[in-house]
Design a protein around this motif. Structure first.
Motif, PDB file in Angstrom:
ATOM      1  N   THR A  66     -88.532   7.944   5.119  1.00  0.00           N
ATOM      2  CA  THR A  66     -89.329   8.964   5.998  1.00  0.00           C
ATOM      3  C   THR A  66     -90.325   9.666   5.073  1.00  0.00           C
ATOM      4  OG1 THR A  66     -87.233   9.272   4.338  1.00  0.00           O
ATOM      5  CG2 THR A  66     -88.043  11.327   4.658  1.00  0.00           C
ATOM      6  N   GLY A  67     -91.399   9.344   4.739  1.00  0.00           N
ATOM      7  CA  GLY A  67     -92.878   9.445   3.954  1.00  0.00           C
ATOM      8  C   GLY A  67     -93.409   8.640   5.629  1.00  0.00           C
ATOM      9  N   MET A  68     -92.755   8.181   6.023  1.00  0.00           N
ATOM     10  CA  MET A  68     -94.028   7.603   7.023  1.00  0.00           C
ATOM     11  C   MET A  68     -94.324   8.479   8.247  1.00  0.00           C
ATOM     12  SD  MET A  68     -93.383   3.289   7.744  1.00  0.00           S
ATOM     13  CE  MET A  68     -91.731   3.330   8.240  1.00  0.00           C
ATOM     14  N   ASN A 115     -74.535   7.025   5.048  1.00  0.00           N
ATOM     15  CA  ASN A 115     -74.588   7.881   6.368  1.00  0.00           C
ATOM     16  C   ASN A 115     -75.269   9.398   5.636  1.00  0.00           C
ATOM     17  OD1 ASN A 115     -73.279   5.734   7.984  1.00  0.00           O
ATOM     18  ND2 ASN A 115     -70.870   7.099   7.415  1.00  0.00           N
ATOM     19  N   THR A 116     -75.171   9.916   4.624  1.00  0.00           N
ATOM     20  CA  THR A 116     -75.821  11.253   4.807  1.00  0.00           C
ATOM     21  C   THR A 116     -77.041  10.802   4.097  1.00  0.00           C
ATOM     22  OG1 THR A 116     -73.734  11.646   3.183  1.00  0.00           O
ATOM     23  CG2 THR A 116     -75.551  12.862   2.804  1.00  0.00           C
ATOM     24  N   ALA A 117     -77.554   9.799   4.238  1.00  0.00           N
ATOM     25  CA  ALA A 117     -79.247   9.126   4.181  1.00  0.00           C
ATOM     26  C   ALA A 117     -79.880   9.266   5.239  1.00  0.00           C
ATOM     27  CB  ALA A 117     -79.467   7.551   3.346  1.00  0.00           C
ATOM     28  N   LEU A 118     -79.219   8.973   5.961  1.00  0.00           N
ATOM     29  CA  LEU A 118     -79.562   8.516   7.426  1.00  0.00           C
ATOM     30  C   LEU A 118     -79.915   9.896   7.886  1.00  0.00           C
ATOM     31  CD1 LEU A 118     -77.555   5.487   9.435  1.00  0.00           C
ATOM     32  CD2 LEU A 118     -80.093   5.912   8.595  1.00  0.00           C
ATOM     33  N   VAL A 119     -79.025  10.562   8.137  1.00  0.00           N
ATOM     34  CA  VAL A 119     -78.629  12.003   8.382  1.00  0.00           C
ATOM     35  C   VAL A 119     -80.071  12.924   7.825  1.00  0.00           C
ATOM     36  CG1 VAL A 119     -77.528  14.512   8.130  1.00  0.00           C
ATOM     37  CG2 VAL A 119     -76.179  12.766   8.663  1.00  0.00           C
ATOM     38  N   ALA A 120     -80.118  13.066   6.294  1.00  0.00           N
ATOM     39  CA  ALA A 120     -81.201  13.217   5.462  1.00  0.00           C
ATOM     40  C   ALA A 120     -82.599  12.694   6.478  1.00  0.00           C
ATOM     41  CB  ALA A 120     -81.228  13.488   3.313  1.00  0.00           C
ATOM     42  N   ALA A 121     -82.555  11.876   6.077  1.00  0.00           N
ATOM     43  CA  ALA A 121     -83.692  11.388   6.863  1.00  0.00           C
ATOM     44  C   ALA A 121     -84.176  12.010   7.902  1.00  0.00           C
ATOM     45  CB  ALA A 121     -84.110   9.744   6.837  1.00  0.00           C
ATOM     46  N   GLY A 122     -83.192  11.623   9.399  1.00  0.00           N
ATOM     47  CA  GLY A 122     -83.864  12.087  10.188  1.00  0.00           C
ATOM     48  C   GLY A 122     -84.083  14.149  10.464  1.00  0.00           C
ATOM     49  N   LEU A 123     -83.406  14.078   9.375  1.00  0.00           N
ATOM     50  CA  LEU A 123     -83.018  16.213   9.560  1.00  0.00           C
ATOM     51  C   LEU A 123     -84.794  16.259   8.912  1.00  0.00           C
ATOM     52  CD1 LEU A 123     -79.801  17.537   8.635  1.00  0.00           C
ATOM     53  CD2 LEU A 123     -81.120  18.350  10.315  1.00  0.00           C
ATOM     54  N   HIS A 124     -85.373  15.730   7.563  1.00  0.00           N
ATOM     55  CA  HIS A 124     -86.375  15.555   7.341  1.00  0.00           C
ATOM     56  C   HIS A 124     -87.702  15.549   8.414  1.00  0.00           C
ATOM     57  CE1 HIS A 124     -89.748  15.561   4.120  1.00  0.00           C
ATOM     58  NE2 HIS A 124     -89.038  15.643   3.310  1.00  0.00           N
ATOM     59  N   THR A 125     -87.967  14.660   8.837  1.00  0.00           N
ATOM     60  CA  THR A 125     -88.657  14.569   9.805  1.00  0.00           C
ATOM     61  C   THR A 125     -88.462  15.185  10.861  1.00  0.00           C
ATOM     62  OG1 THR A 125     -88.378  12.103   9.487  1.00  0.00           O
ATOM     63  CG2 THR A 125     -89.809  12.748  11.160  1.00  0.00           C
ATOM     64  N   VAL A 126     -87.311  15.979  11.507  1.00  0.00           N
ATOM     65  CA  VAL A 126     -87.180  16.794  13.006  1.00  0.00           C
ATOM     66  C   VAL A 126     -87.792  18.320  12.035  1.00  0.00           C
ATOM     67  CG1 VAL A 126     -85.656  17.932  14.264  1.00  0.00           C
ATOM     68  CG2 VAL A 126     -86.346  15.220  13.882  1.00  0.00           C
ATOM     69  N   TRP A 129    -100.869  15.033   3.588  1.00  0.00           N
ATOM     70  CA  TRP A 129    -100.539  13.110   4.005  1.00  0.00           C
ATOM     71  C   TRP A 129    -100.760  13.349   2.713  1.00  0.00           C
ATOM     72  CZ3 TRP A 129    -105.429  11.199   7.301  1.00  0.00           C
ATOM     73  CH2 TRP A 129    -105.122   9.640   7.088  1.00  0.00           C
ATOM     74  N   VAL A 130    -101.462  13.574   1.414  1.00  0.00           N
ATOM     75  CA  VAL A 130    -102.272  12.605   0.201  1.00  0.00           C
ATOM     76  C   VAL A 130    -100.752  12.861  -0.935  1.00  0.00           C
ATOM     77  CG1 VAL A 130    -103.763  12.517  -2.052  1.00  0.00           C
ATOM     78  CG2 VAL A 130    -104.689  12.480   0.718  1.00  0.00           C
ATOM     79  N   PRO A 131    -100.435  14.227  -1.366  1.00  0.00           N
ATOM     80  CA  PRO A 131     -99.734  14.344  -1.876  1.00  0.00           C
ATOM     81  C   PRO A 131     -98.078  13.637  -1.902  1.00  0.00           C
ATOM     82  CG  PRO A 131    -100.897  16.405  -1.434  1.00  0.00           C
ATOM     83  CD  PRO A 131    -101.361  15.919  -0.685  1.00  0.00           C
ATOM     84  N   MET A 132     -98.031  13.949   0.013  1.00  0.00           N
ATOM     85  CA  MET A 132     -96.733  13.815  -0.029  1.00  0.00           C
ATOM     86  C   MET A 132     -96.293  11.861   0.077  1.00  0.00           C
ATOM     87  SD  MET A 132     -94.078  15.084   2.040  1.00  0.00           S
ATOM     88  CE  MET A 132     -93.911  15.965   2.540  1.00  0.00           C
TER      89      MET A 132
END
Length: 292
Positions: free
Chosen positions: A211-213, A141-152, A246-249
């Motif tokens: 998350t990288g996409m 659950n924490t991973a899903l929240v982390a991925a969502g927050l990172h993207t937003v 784009w490249v480093p990420m």
């Protein structure tokens, strides 16, 4: 980050004063984190022995993360971020791809808990028993929240209008940096953090890949956009900024994700050697015919 390219030759008056106060606040925040973490680690090592519970390499990683925050917001990197989109993006990538992972590797949870006043520890303990906290304490659950927050958060601060807010206000600029470091810290803690909160290697691989996409999509959008998205800058500067994201990420997340996957495969090989007879013990067995 002050005004647009054509408006920033001079930095005097209230804007410059606000920027100095913002820099001072950043230094004080880093110093407070260092003091609290150091006190917690000292107390743990005093009770359990030097290097116990919190290994030395985690302490070094946390110190490196704090140093990265200071370097990214001072000196040449800060100056470059003031004058170009490419410099701005370089600063963000340093904060998110170097500072965030190093802070996450420091494993701050236990040291900061030990260093906190007793009343604050009791309040945190009560908070951990709530339904929301119990839900968030599950690593997936924490991973899903982390991925969502990172993207937003990443996409939000690189939209044209929020970017203009950052350019115009040092408080918003500080909030941008805090949020970028925070979401990167949370995301990477799921991969390199200590204890049960860390995801298994295959799930960590999927987390970084997913998350990288969106981050790659943002970098591609900035690089390939036919027009300038941020008024006052050149298209070539915007394209370079997009490439810097784009490249480093992509490279960092892909390398770490593949490393996790390979380590998982290697661990499976160690647990199940190739030369082991995998036939079930209670299965049919060949019998030799006895000549009549």
């Amino acid at each position: 980050m002050s005004g647009m390219t054509g408006l920033m030759p001079l930095a005097h008056g209230p804007a410059a004063a606000g920027e100095r106060w913002s820099e001072l606040a950043g230094v004080l925040l880093v110093a407070a984190l260092a003091a609290a973490y150091g006190r917690g680690v000292q107390e743990i090592w005093h009770r359990r022995g030097v290097g116990a519970v919190v290994p030395r390499w985690r302490v070094a990683a946390f110190g490196g993360g704090l140093l990265t925050l200071l370097v990214a917001q001072q000196g040449p990197i800060h100056e470059a971020s003031e004058h170009s989109l490419a410099g701005h993006m370089t600063q963000h990538m340093i904060l998110m791809l170097l500072g965030g992972p190093l802070l996450a590797a420091g494993g701050v949870g236990l040291p900061l808990t030990v260093a906190a006043p007793r009343r604050l520890r009791h309040a945190a303990a009560r908070l951990r028993t709530t339904g929301t906290a119990r839900w968030l304490r599950r690593p997936l659950n924490t991973a899903l929240v982390a991925a969502g927050l990172h993207t937003v958060v990443l996409w939000f601060w690189h939209l044209p209008l929020p970017y203009e807010w950052v350019e115009a206000n040092t408080v918003v600029h500080g909030a941008e940096h805090v949020s970028l470091v925070g979401v990167a810290w949370l995301l990477w803690s799921m991969v390199v953090g200590p204890g049960a909160a860390r995801l298994s290697p295959p799930v960590g691989f999927l987390l970084l890949f997913a998350t990288g996409m969106p981050a790659a999509a943002l970098g591609a959008a900035l690089t390939l956009a036919p027009n300038v998205l941020y008024p006052g800058y050149r298209l070539s500067d915007q394209q370079l900024a997009g490439l810097i994201m784009w490249v480093p990420m992509d490279v960092v997340m892909l390398v770490v994700a593949v490393t996790l996957f390979l380590r998982w495969i290697t661990s499976l090989d160690r647990r199940t050697p190739a030369d082991r007879d995998l036939r079930p013990l209670d299965g049919p067995r060949e019998t030799k015919e006895v000549p009549a």
